[in-house]
Design an enzyme around this catalytic site. Structure first.
Site, short mmCIF file in Angstrom:
data_model
loop_
_atom_site.label_atom_id
_atom_site.label_comp_id
_atom_site.label_asym_id
_atom_site.label_seq_id
_atom_site.Cartn_x
_atom_site.Cartn_y
_atom_site.Cartn_z
N ASP A 29 0.87 -1.17 0.00
CA ASP A 29 0.00 0.00 0.00
C ASP A 29 0.92 1.23 0.00
O ASP A 29 2.14 1.10 0.16
CB ASP A 29 -0.89 -0.05 1.25
CG ASP A 29 -1.78 1.16 1.40
OD1 ASP A 29 -2.38 1.59 0.40
OD2 ASP A 29 -1.87 1.69 2.53
N ASP B 90 -0.13 5.11 1.23
CA ASP B 90 -0.35 6.00 2.37
C ASP B 90 -0.42 5.20 3.67
O ASP B 90 -1.19 4.25 3.77
CB ASP B 90 -1.68 6.75 2.20
CG ASP B 90 -1.70 7.57 0.93
OD1 ASP B 90 -1.37 8.76 1.00
OD2 ASP B 90 -2.05 7.02 -0.14
N ASP C 59 -1.67 -0.95 5.69
CA ASP C 59 -2.12 -0.47 7.01
C ASP C 59 -3.64 -0.35 7.09
O ASP C 59 -4.14 0.18 8.08
CB ASP C 59 -1.50 0.89 7.32
CG ASP C 59 -2.16 2.01 6.54
OD1 ASP C 59 -2.33 1.85 5.30
OD2 ASP C 59 -2.52 3.04 7.14
#
Length: 220
Positions: free
Chosen positions: A8, A10, A166
């Site tokens: 991922d 961000d 996250d």
């Protein structure tokens, strides 16, 4: 064959929250809305701007076209802000320089701003298999399609692919694609929420990533 690592963006490779917070609050101010705390905005990061805007304006009974207009307004503001304070997390570059297997990025940020940030931060030096944004394919995370498409590009199967992220969309897309997942402990989603989606382990520091990769794939 070294595992394909799909990251991922961000809250995983980069800390983009400071610029997103400014852009969200500028958008809210434009509409006479109360400014939100950093924590409230961070809790919305990860599922994409359309979901973020819909959530923040949930009480306004917005039509789908209104949400699209808000998304476009936010993106215009965000493009003015997104290179100001965003930074790479410690240890990311050291890891990427040392890892000699394939790496890729799948983000729910739109592809064009994602690529601009990656270039601005000098992360385009790494040999990404590809970079998929929310608008690259017909579906985005938590759909398994981006992961499935990336695996095909890399010539990898679920058993030798790892999703690292996250957010809930990262964990769910990995489950749906039959791929193991590592959850970022220092990202934008609470670890106790991510734990419900059964990641193989939590990454606390990029210095730990080689060991965790070895543990995941020796267990496989």
């Amino acid at each position: 064959m070294k595992p394909l690592l799909v990251f991922d963006l961000d809250g995983t490779l980069i800390d983009s929250a400071p610029d997103i917070i400014v852009a969200v609050n500028r958008t809210l101010k434009n509409h006479g809305k109360t400014q939100l705390s950093d924590q409230v905005i961070i809790a919305h990061i990860g599922e994409g701007i359309k979901k973020l805007m819909a959530d923040l304006f949930a009480g306004d009974n917005l039509k789908p076209s209104d949400v699209i207009n808000l998304e476009m307004e936010f993106l215009r503001i965000y493009e003015e802000e997104m290179l100001n304070k965003t930074s790479i997390y410690p240890g990311v570059e050291n890891f990427l320089h040392s890892y000699d297997g394939p790496v890729a990025i799948i983000t729910n940020k739109n592809e064009q701003p994602a690529r601009r940030i990656i270039e601005h931060l000098g992360m385009n030096q790494f040999p990404w298999v590809n970079i998929f944004g929310a608008d690259t394919l017909s579906e985005r995370k938590p759909s398994p399609l981006p992961l499935q498409t990336m695996m095909k590009l890399a010539g990898h199967e679920p058993h030798n692919t790892l999703m690292i992220g996250d957010g809930i969309p990262d964990m769910v897309s990995a489950q749906r694609a039959g791929v193991a997942a590592l959850a970022i402990e220092f990202g934008y989603s609470a670890p106790e929420i991510l734990k419900m989606h059964e990641p193989r382990a939590f990454l606390k520091n990029y210095a730990d990533l080689p060991r965790l990769i070895s543990e995941v794939f020796s267990a496989n």
